[in-house]
Write an enzyme that holds these catalytic residues in place. Structure first.
Site, PDB file in Angstrom:
ATOM      1  N   SER A 112      20.304  10.497  41.821  1.00  0.00           N
ATOM      2  CA  SER A 112      20.293  10.732  40.413  1.00  0.00           C
ATOM      3  C   SER A 112      21.241  10.133  39.556  1.00  0.00           C
ATOM      4  O   SER A 112      21.651   9.028  39.700  1.00  0.00           O
ATOM      5  CB  SER A 112      20.264  12.303  40.056  1.00  0.00           C
ATOM      6  OG  SER A 112      19.655  12.542  38.685  1.00  0.00           O
ATOM      7  N   HIS A 137      16.090   8.093  39.346  1.00  0.00           N
ATOM      8  CA  HIS A 137      14.743   8.458  38.748  1.00  0.00           C
ATOM      9  C   HIS A 137      15.030   8.611  37.511  1.00  0.00           C
ATOM     10  O   HIS A 137      15.940   8.458  36.906  1.00  0.00           O
ATOM     11  CB  HIS A 137      14.440   9.874  39.494  1.00  0.00           C
ATOM     12  CG  HIS A 137      15.365  10.820  39.409  1.00  0.00           C
ATOM     13  ND1 HIS A 137      15.145  12.351  39.981  1.00  0.00           N
ATOM     14  CD2 HIS A 137      16.544  10.993  38.836  1.00  0.00           C
ATOM     15  CE1 HIS A 137      16.206  13.110  39.833  1.00  0.00           C
ATOM     16  NE2 HIS A 137      16.882  12.362  39.063  1.00  0.00           N
TER      17      HIS A 137
END
Length: 207
Positions: A112, A137
């Site tokens: 992330s 993501h």
């Protein structure tokens, strides 16, 4: 030469074990936690979730090290699941602002927001240990309340999404469209796959 030994006492703060060392110098002996000692060698650890406290600490460390020896490389070792996008962008901007090159090394997981910091290291100075994992993501968020408030939050998430994907694309050399498509869901990479994607420059293997 400085002689260093592991202290008998390991200090526990908020459930986190923070080992201390004794550094023996010519005239005295100084007790330091191991992370402070490593910072003296321009090594910073990001080993937790990214939040405001973590970001403030890392930004202060980067600014301090850059001020005491401008232009000399700083290394950030990353093992983090990610966290706050806003806090992470503060770290990112500081990395780009200082004159020192920042080398980034993934030592477990850079997921992330942490993956954004990994790829943001100085070109040619981004690496990962062989069994590390990198994950990108789309930013996550939630909203409740009036419809207009939900729309405002949704617009902000879309802005952040474009901003983060642009950063990854610029630093990795992977096209924006591919980053956009891959990040629709969790996109996991091995160290070698992260190298091929442009997230890192080297997989570190003991010679």
């Amino acid at each position: 030469m400085n002689a260093m030994v592991l202290d008998d006492v390991i200090k526990s703060q908020a459930g986190y074990l923070n080992p201390y060392i004794l550094e023996e110098r010519q005239l005295n002996v100084t007790q330091l936690d191991v992370f402070s000692r490593l910072m003296m060698d321009r090594i910073i650890f990001l080993g937790t979730q990214i939040d405001d406290y973590t970001a403030n600490t890392l930004q202060a460390q980067l600014l301090y090290l850059d001020s005491v020896d401008p232009g000399k490389d700083i290394s950030i070792y990353i093992n983090s699941p990610g966290g706050s996008v806003y806090a992470g962008l503060g770290i990112y901007d500081t990395m780009q602002f200082i004159s020192s090159d920042v080398a980034t090394i993934c030592t477990g997981m850079a997921a992330s927001m942490a993956s954004v910091l990994l790829v943001a290291g100085a070109k040619g100075k981004r690496s990962a240990l062989p069994h590390s994992r990198v994950m990108i993501h789309q930013p996550m968020g939630g909203a409740q309340g009036q419809a207009s408030d939900i729309e405002i939050t949704a617009r902000e998430i879309q802005k952040l999404k474009k901003e983060l994907y642009t950063i990854i694309a610029d630093h990795s050399g992977t096209s924006f469209d591919k980053v956009w498509a891959d990040s629709d869901r969790d996109y996991w990479m091995t160290a070698q796959e992260a190298k091929e994607y442009g997230m890192i420059d080297e997989v570190l293997i003991k010679k």
